[in-house]
Write an enzyme that holds these catalytic residues in place. Structure first.
Site, PDB file in Angstrom:
ATOM      1  N   ASP A  21       0.754  -1.318   0.238  1.00 26.17           N
ATOM      2  CA  ASP A  21      -0.360   0.067   0.003  1.00 26.17           C
ATOM      3  C   ASP A  21       1.090   1.596   0.493  1.00 26.17           C
ATOM      4  OD1 ASP A  21      -2.029   1.445   0.454  1.00 26.17           O
ATOM      5  OD2 ASP A  21      -1.753   1.735   2.168  1.00 26.17           O
ATOM      6  N   ASP A  23      -0.770   5.622   1.023  1.00 25.46           N
ATOM      7  CA  ASP A  23      -0.131   6.424   1.548  1.00 25.46           C
ATOM      8  C   ASP A  23      -0.614   5.593   3.106  1.00 25.46           C
ATOM      9  OD1 ASP A  23      -1.374   8.860   0.578  1.00 25.46           O
ATOM     10  OD2 ASP A  23      -2.686   7.276  -0.788  1.00 25.46           O
ATOM     11  N   ASP A 194      -2.355  -0.455   5.797  1.00 20.79           N
ATOM     12  CA  ASP A 194      -2.360   0.652   7.362  1.00 20.79           C
ATOM     13  C   ASP A 194      -3.990   0.872   7.269  1.00 20.79           C
ATOM     14  OD1 ASP A 194      -3.079   3.796   6.277  1.00 20.79           O
ATOM     15  OD2 ASP A 194      -1.950   2.888   5.066  1.00 20.79           O
TER      16      ASP A 194
END
Length: 245
Positions: A21, A23, A194
């Site tokens: 991922d 961001d 996240d």
């Protein structure tokens, strides 16, 4: 899974696929989507890892491929827009068509954000988002509008944002798509993320014999391992490039 999670083992260049991922995982979250800082060191590190893993590295992001390319990742494989578009190591690309409902949502989101200080509209090829990190008092109204415009689209919650996007895809389907192609097929995926949008990915890598790594605050998750923040992620990735001692 809740409670303490162990740190992930080092990735194995002979058997693993690195799926990352963007961001909140590779870079800290920013107040504005365009405000993230991508260092030359990060770009170099990911390209070196892609070489080390013989092309078995890809970004899996809610961002569009073009946006990630603008940050400096044009040489990497990418599953963008939550899996609605992808690019493989050979440069081939594919993706879904943009539904008319997204244009209607875009117009409504732009009108809503106008004059509301701190509410930010983000346009995507296959999605439309409202960010309210800088204007938490408008969070409920942003979410209500997105729900209203979500007919036929997928409603996606994220960190201080709400998004509508093309239906039928997520980071889990993105990972399955990547894993069906060379050079990823037949190897073990390791996915780092996240956000709650990454949970579909954590679930899917297990189907391919891999595991997920949650980045940031510990919460209920389908990941098996944990790293504290993007600094810890980048340190973990950097160690994979160190010569064996």
């Amino acid at each position: 899974m809740t409670g303490q999670l162990p740190s992930p083992p080092p990735p194995d260049p002979s058997r693993d696929v690195l799926l990352l991922d963007f961001d909140g995982t590779l870079v800290p979250l920013a107040e504005r989507p365009e405000g993230v800082v991508v260092t030359r060191d990060l770009i170099t590190r990911l390209n070196q890892l892609s070489d080390l893993f013989e092309g078995r590295l890809a970004l899996v992001s809610g961002r569009a491929i073009e946006v990630l390319d603008d940050f400096g990742f044009a040489g990497l494989s990418i599953a963008g827009s939550h899996g609605a578009e992808w690019r493989l190591p050979d440069g081939s690309r594919d993706g879904l068509d943009r539904p008319d409902a997204l244009d209607e949502a875009k117009a409504a989101f732009i009108a809503f954000a106008e004059g509301k200080d701190g509410v930010l509209f983000e346009d995507k090829p296959l999605g439309a988002a409202l960010h309210f990190r800088l204007a938490p008092s408008f969070a409920d109204a942003s979410i209500d509008l997105a729900k209203e415009m979500a007919g036929g689209l997928h409603l996606q919650h994220g960190h201080d944002m709400i998004e509508v996007r093309v239906a039928g895809v997520n980071k889990g389907t993105a990972i399955s798509e990547l894993m069906s192609h060379a050079p990823f097929a037949g190897f073990r995926p390791v996915f780092l993320g996240d956000d709650v949008t990454d949970e579909d990915g954590f679930d899917r890598v297990g189907d391919h014999g891999g595991h997920g790594v949650l980045v940031g605050r510990i919460r209920d998750t389908r990941a098996s391992y944990h790293l504290s923040d993007p600094n810890a992620v980048n340190a973990w990735l950097a160690r994979a490039l160190e010569p064996a001692g």
